[in-house]
Design a protein around this motif. Structure first.
Motif, PDB file in Angstrom:
ATOM      1  N   VAL B  80       0.842  -1.192   0.000  1.00 45.60           N
ATOM      2  CA  VAL B  80       0.000   0.000   0.000  1.00 45.60           C
ATOM      3  C   VAL B  80       0.880   1.246   0.000  1.00 45.60           C
ATOM      4  CG1 VAL B  80      -1.796   1.266   1.230  1.00 45.60           C
ATOM      5  CG2 VAL B  80      -1.826  -1.230   1.217  1.00 45.60           C
ATOM      6  N   GLY B  81       1.926   1.201   0.816  1.00 47.34           N
ATOM      7  CA  GLY B  81       2.838   2.346   0.881  1.00 47.34           C
ATOM      8  C   GLY B  81       3.527   2.606  -0.443  1.00 47.34           C
ATOM      9  N   GLY B  82       3.805   1.541  -1.196  1.00 41.91           N
ATOM     10  CA  GLY B  82       4.442   1.710  -2.495  1.00 41.91           C
ATOM     11  C   GLY B  82       3.570   2.499  -3.454  1.00 41.91           C
ATOM     12  N   LEU B  83       2.274   2.271  -3.367  1.00 34.39           N
ATOM     13  CA  LEU B  83       1.358   3.004  -4.233  1.00 34.39           C
ATOM     14  C   LEU B  83       1.223   4.461  -3.777  1.00 34.39           C
ATOM     15  CD1 LEU B  83      -0.351   2.499  -6.719  1.00 34.39           C
ATOM     16  CD2 LEU B  83      -2.289   1.999  -5.223  1.00 34.39           C
ATOM     17  N   VAL B  84       1.239   4.651  -2.466  1.00 35.18           N
ATOM     18  CA  VAL B  84       1.229   6.020  -1.946  1.00 35.18           C
ATOM     19  C   VAL B  84       2.459   6.767  -2.460  1.00 35.18           C
ATOM     20  CG1 VAL B  84       1.407   7.442   0.117  1.00 35.18           C
ATOM     21  CG2 VAL B  84      -0.121   5.473   0.108  1.00 35.18           C
ATOM     22  N   SER B  85       3.590   6.087  -2.421  1.00 35.51           N
ATOM     23  CA  SER B  85       4.827   6.710  -2.915  1.00 35.51           C
ATOM     24  C   SER B  85       4.715   7.076  -4.384  1.00 35.51           C
ATOM     25  CB  SER B  85       6.011   5.767  -2.711  1.00 35.51           C
ATOM     26  OG  SER B  85       6.217   5.533  -1.342  1.00 35.51           O
ATOM     27  N   PHE B  86       4.122   6.170  -5.170  1.00 36.59           N
ATOM     28  CA  PHE B  86       3.954   6.464  -6.594  1.00 36.59           C
ATOM     29  C   PHE B  86       3.155   7.743  -6.784  1.00 36.59           C
ATOM     30  CE2 PHE B  86       1.299   6.369 -10.374  1.00 36.59           C
ATOM     31  CZ  PHE B  86       2.226   6.143 -11.371  1.00 36.59           C
ATOM     32  N   LEU B  87       2.049   7.851  -6.048  1.00 40.67           N
ATOM     33  CA  LEU B  87       1.219   9.049  -6.189  1.00 40.67           C
ATOM     34  C   LEU B  87       1.968  10.304  -5.746  1.00 40.67           C
ATOM     35  CD1 LEU B  87      -2.498   8.452  -5.123  1.00 40.67           C
ATOM     36  CD2 LEU B  87      -1.610   9.313  -7.269  1.00 40.67           C
ATOM     37  N   MET B  88       2.693  10.179  -4.647  1.00 37.74           N
ATOM     38  CA  MET B  88       3.390  11.356  -4.126  1.00 37.74           C
ATOM     39  C   MET B  88       4.549  11.764  -5.012  1.00 37.74           C
ATOM     40  SD  MET B  88       3.404  10.913  -0.024  1.00 37.74           S
ATOM     41  CE  MET B  88       4.093  12.545   0.221  1.00 37.74           C
ATOM     42  N   GLU B  89       5.376  10.782  -5.397  1.00 40.11           N
ATOM     43  CA  GLU B  89       6.580  11.124  -6.148  1.00 40.11           C
ATOM     44  C   GLU B  89       6.273  11.497  -7.591  1.00 40.11           C
ATOM     45  OE1 GLU B  89       9.118   7.793  -5.514  1.00 40.11           O
ATOM     46  OE2 GLU B  89       9.069   8.101  -3.345  1.00 40.11           O
TER      47      GLU B  89
END
Lengths: 113, 113
Positions: B80-89
């Motif tokens: 889940v955090g990986g997808l959050v990172s994708f959106l943020m970065e």
DNA sequence: ATATTAATTCAAGAATTATTGAAATGAAAG
DNA sequence: CTTTCATTTCAATAATTCTTGAATTAATAT
């Protein structure tokens, strides 16, 4: 934001061409891009790009404004950020800080990264 | 993570019942929940819950493990955090810090919030 | 072995979403 | 006012995803 709204927003992002559009508009920044340039940048036909842009606009991720003959699109950072917050607070933060006593192995890379 | 993978992951989240599953598993923490309890908690039939759990498992958001007769599911916070990172970065950070000179009105609530 | 509990898988139909090209809209120029 | 350019909208079809209930697998206990 409830599950129903979040599900609709995730649906708007569940397409590679629409993600390409968002990436292109993020790179373009506040100046935005017009529909034709977006279409050629993501390699889609005008009508297909228009379809994707309409989906993103309905979800609120992009806003459009006419500039003479062209329609200019730009990304709404607040809207994207709202979805990021949903994922972090309801998924990652929830797992780390809610429920009284988070267990030892319940690490949360969302906060760490 | 590229657009194709991210689009698939967003698709796995583009359903209110699947978001309910994730929220339930996040609340349950590392102990997880078995399939039957998940089904009754989100108000879905066993086969429908199983369908949603399979979708989430294929996307890597949840992992399962047999515990006697039951199948235990728990959320993978890293995924889940990986997808959050994708959106943020790729979306928010990109809009705020990439491209050399972000303009004045290019605010980014992702970093502010 | 048989029965019981837990959950998944399968097939069929329903519903939603995507794709294409042609027609329509809206703005500017000759 | 007709033409041209930019883009959207529409209709038809294709493709994907969802839903339901019945049949199947798996583990345990009698």
């Amino acid at each position: 934001m409830d599950e129903v709204e979040a599900a609709i927003l995730f649906g708007a992002l569940s397409n590679k061409d629409r993600l390409k559009v968002i990436r292109a508009l993020v790179e373009a920044g506040p100046a935005g891009m017009n529909a034709g340039d977006i279409a050629s940048k993501i390699g889609a036909s005008p009508s297909r790009a228009s379809f994707h842009l309409a989906a993103l606009a309905e979800a609120g991720f992009v806003v459009r404004q006419r500039q003479s003959r062209s329609l200019n699109y730009r990304v709404d950072f607040d809207r994207v950020g709202g979805l990021v917050s949903f994922l972090m607070e309801d998924c990652c933060m929830g797992g780390c800080s809610q429920g009284g006593k988070p267990a030892d192995n319940n690490r949360c890379s969302c906060k760490a990264t």
